[in-house]
Enzyme design. Structure first.
Site, PDB file in Angstrom:
ATOM      1  N   GLU A   1       0.825  -1.212   0.000  1.00  0.00           N
ATOM      2  CA  GLU A   1       0.000   0.000   0.000  1.00  0.00           C
ATOM      3  C   GLU A   1       0.860   1.264   0.000  1.00  0.00           C
ATOM      4  O   GLU A   1       0.485   2.275  -0.600  1.00  0.00           O
ATOM      5  CB  GLU A   1      -0.958  -0.012   1.200  1.00  0.00           C
ATOM      6  CG  GLU A   1      -1.935  -1.183   1.215  1.00  0.00           C
ATOM      7  CD  GLU A   1      -2.712  -1.347  -0.084  1.00  0.00           C
ATOM      8  OE1 GLU A   1      -2.931  -0.354  -0.799  1.00  0.00           O
ATOM      9  OE2 GLU A   1      -3.095  -2.486  -0.395  1.00  0.00           O
TER      10      GLU A   1
ATOM     11  N   HIS B   1       3.453   6.287  -5.450  1.00  0.00           N
ATOM     12  CA  HIS B   1       3.067   6.601  -6.829  1.00  0.00           C
ATOM     13  C   HIS B   1       2.206   7.863  -6.862  1.00  0.00           C
ATOM     14  O   HIS B   1       2.345   8.708  -7.754  1.00  0.00           O
ATOM     15  CB  HIS B   1       2.299   5.412  -7.416  1.00  0.00           C
ATOM     16  CG  HIS B   1       2.298   5.359  -8.906  1.00  0.00           C
ATOM     17  ND1 HIS B   1       1.559   4.440  -9.611  1.00  0.00           N
ATOM     18  CD2 HIS B   1       2.932   6.099  -9.845  1.00  0.00           C
ATOM     19  CE1 HIS B   1       1.745   4.618 -10.908  1.00  0.00           C
ATOM     20  NE2 HIS B   1       2.578   5.625 -11.078  1.00  0.00           N
TER      21      HIS B   1
END
Length: 672
Positions: free
Chosen positions: A465, A471
């Site tokens: 996660e 990202h």
């Protein structure tokens, strides 16, 4: 008193948001967004990217952030009052976004922009955002007219209602189950899990121990509990959640059937042969046939390993555990016993070294070293006392912030996920907006005065996660539609998350983030070597399990009449792929939230598709060294920072210098 949902200048005031705030706030925000749409399509706003953004994006982003806060609380702090407020407003929000995406006037303005000389001078990121917007108009029904457009709108609204109902049924079926048992029936279950079960029973004014279907309770009993009858009882309750075999009020059968029918009708309205075809339009994969071929090739490669795994497990269970007829509720238990016998360690032994504070410290140091940032505690209003808030800086400059909600509890959706609070954006009104993320897990909370302990699977989940979060948070793209995870093809979005999991199998990493809960010593190298030897334990079975889910998902969204054959297709896929024992009452699809309520419809294959990319990306670090600064910098710049501003395959090629190869994935899973 000011409505906290209307104050979107800063971070959400989670501690102050109440169910009674939702409808009044949406009244204002929807009215503002509709007014902005009318201004945007009017003569006073030219077909200019910045001009349209200044009018429309500012209003819709404000609406999105407020509604996102409500949706987030609906997932992590569900109450009857909040659920009612959310469901009352869901049709209104869905209706607005459906109308926005299908507005012919706005579509015409974007087409005029794309055809203008200004488009040729756009940055690559902005051109990508424009191209995506034009595609999304088409997929949102902007080219439909009359009855077809009206029906398309009805489908969107009804599908949103059904997906929400599906999710609620799974949550309620999970939360409502409780079994109170004598502690003697928990023989073999780890002490801290038994302690938590005893405390939970005491809190309910009951004797014995409380066992539930939430992960920190359910899985330790299935993995370690020697009471076979208890395991069977729990397994049956778990695998029949939200089905006709449980509470009729929570049965998802009708919702699943109608969702599939609506999705097929939506695809046909847009000129697509199936919803699977429609789903793949914005993805990397070219066709459902390509996906099916990819999945069946993986199954073919994995099957010999899975058959060997199962044969060994059956033989061991019969010889050592007096289980000659291995059943589904025996698999986790027998697998753990075999792993202990073969590799001389248990997951519970490892867990004693993975204390949450030390793990977080180690994770943050890796991120700081590899991506040249600093992670610091920060302050913001939160929705539960166990939630933390952090900031990421580079050279003293704020890069991003994130919430971490680590523990399982009642009213919180199962699983783990990353979600965005807001994206990076060079706003036309107030300047640069930095990204903020949610990182949500469901680990077992601390018991007594000791810190929470993580399994190695928990560790990889946390890193996974956090990879999604990086990202989103480390992007340097300033156009909202393609910054961070926005605009990234769904079958590539798992690349950064799966990439991060690899750190959990590196000795230099694990020794730094481990400290025994009692004496503080790092995890011994000998124990790590045993873990590494067992890394691919049953990897063939695990591969087939993922392929089974992905094939089922693709087939029910591809085949005509699948809505009436959900159970039959599930059986056919098991016959084709699975080697495991099964029971006739298996209703896993009824709680398959990923595809019925989570955005992975005709997209579950993405996990394996992206794993090819992530394994190959990781092999670059294997070649140069896990903490090689230049490789880390190149990965950050070519994968993380560019977000969705170019095609994922182009980002991969820029990082790796070639096309992706499947070899690394097979090697990492012991099949190459």
């Amino acid at each position: 008193m000011t409505n906290p949902l209307l104050d979107t200048a800063g971070l959400p005031a989670f501690a102050d948001i109440r169910p009674e705030h939702v409808t009044p706030a949406l009244d204002v925000l929807l009215a503002d967004a509709r007014a902005a749409l009318e201004r945007a399509v009017g003569p006073d706003v030219p077909a200019d990217y910045d001009a349209l953004s200044a009018v429309l994006d500012v209003a819709t982003e404000r609406l999105g952030r407020a509604w996102g806060a409500v949706g987030h609380l609906n997932h992590v702090a569900d109450t009857p009052e909040l659920r009612a407020a959310y469901n009352a407003n869901l049709p209104r929000v869905t209706e607005f976004h459906t109308a926005l995406g299908a507005d012919e006037r706005l579509y015409a303005k974007y087409k005029a922009l794309a055809a203008s000389p200004a488009a040729a001078a756009m940055s690559a990121a902005r051109r990508r955002a424009l191209d995506n917007a034009l595609r999304d108009f088409r997929l949102s029904g902007a080219e439909l007219h009359g009855e077809a457009k009206a029906r398309f709108t009805q489908i969107q609204e009804r599908a949103a209602e059904l997906a929400q109902a599906f999710s609620e049924h799974v949550l309620d079926a999970t939360d409502r189950f409780a079994l109170y048992v004598d502690e003697a029936r928990l023989v073999g279950v780890p002490d801290d899990v038994r302690d938590a079960a005893r405390e939970a029973a005491r809190a309910d004014a009951r004797e014995g121990c409380k066992v539930t279907l939430r992960a920190p309770s359910y899985w330790p009993v299935m993995q370690y509990g020697s009471d076979r009858a208890l395991r069977e009882q729990l397994y049956r309750a778990y695998i029949t959640r939200a089905s006709e075999l449980g509470d009729p009020a929570l049965d998802n059968s009708a919702a699943m059937r109608e969702l599939l029918q609506l999705r097929r009708e939506e695809a046909q309205l847009l000129g697509m042969p199936s919803y699977a075809h429609l789903s793949l339009v914005p993805k990397m994969a070219d066709s459902p046939e390509q996906v099916l071929g990819f999945l069946r090739d993986l199954a073919r490669r994995a099957r010999p390993f899975a058959e060997r795994d199962l044969a060994e497990l059956r033989e061991f269970a019969a010889r050592e555990l007096a289980l000659p007829d291995l059943q589904p509720w025996d698999l986790a238990y027998a697998s753990e016993k075999l792993k202990q016998a073969r590799y001389a360690f248990s997951d519970q032994e490892v867990r004693q070294y993975l204390t949450e504070p030390r793990v977080l410290e180690g994770l943050f140091r890796i991120v700081e070293t590899l991506f040249e940032v600093e992670v610091r505690p920060d302050h913001a209003p939160v929705w539960h006392p166990s939630v933390r808030f952090y900031r990421i800086e580079r050279g003293g400059e704020l890069v991003a912030q994130f919430y971490l909600d680590p523990y399982a509890r009642a009213g919180k959706r199962a699983g783990a996920w990353m979600d965005d609070v807001r994206g990076r954006w060079q706003r036309p009104d107030t300047g640069l907006q930095t990204p903020v993320a949610h990182l949500v897990c469901n680990f077992a909370p601390p018991v007594g005065d000791k810190p929470a302990l993580l399994t190695h699977d928990d560790l990889t989940t946390l890193f996974h996660e956090f990879g999604h979060g990086l990202h989103h948070m480390l992007t340097r793209v300033d156009d909202l539609g393609v910054s961070g995870i926005s605009g990234v093809e769904w079958d590539a979005v798992e690349l950064p998350s799966q990439f991060m999991e690899n750190f959990c199998w590196e000795w230099d990493v694990v020794k730094r983030l481990s400290a025994h809960v009692d004496h503080g010593e790092a995890l011994p190298r000998a124990l790590f070597d045993k873990m590494l030897a067992a890394k691919n334990f049953h990897s063939g079975l695990q591969m087939l399990r993922q392929v089974e889910f992905a094939l089922f998902d693709m087939r029910i969204h591809l085949e005509y009449g699948a809505a009436e054959r959900i159970a039959a297709i599930a059986d056919e896929v098991r016959d084709e792929v699975s080697v495991l024992p099964r029971v006739p009452y298996n209703r896993f699809a009824h709680s398959f939230s990923h595809i019925f309520a989570g955005g992975y419809s005709a997209g579950y294959y993405s996990y394996k598709w992206a794993e090819v990319l992530s394994a190959d990306a990781w092999s670059a670090f294997e070649e140069r060294g896990v903490f090689d600064a230049e490789t880390g910098r190149r990965y950050r710049r070519e994968i993380l920072e560019v977000g969705g501003s170019r095609k994922a395959i182009d980002s991969f090629r820029a990082f790796r210098g070639r096309e992706p190869l499947i070899d690394a994935l097979l090697r990492h899973q012991g099949m190459g």
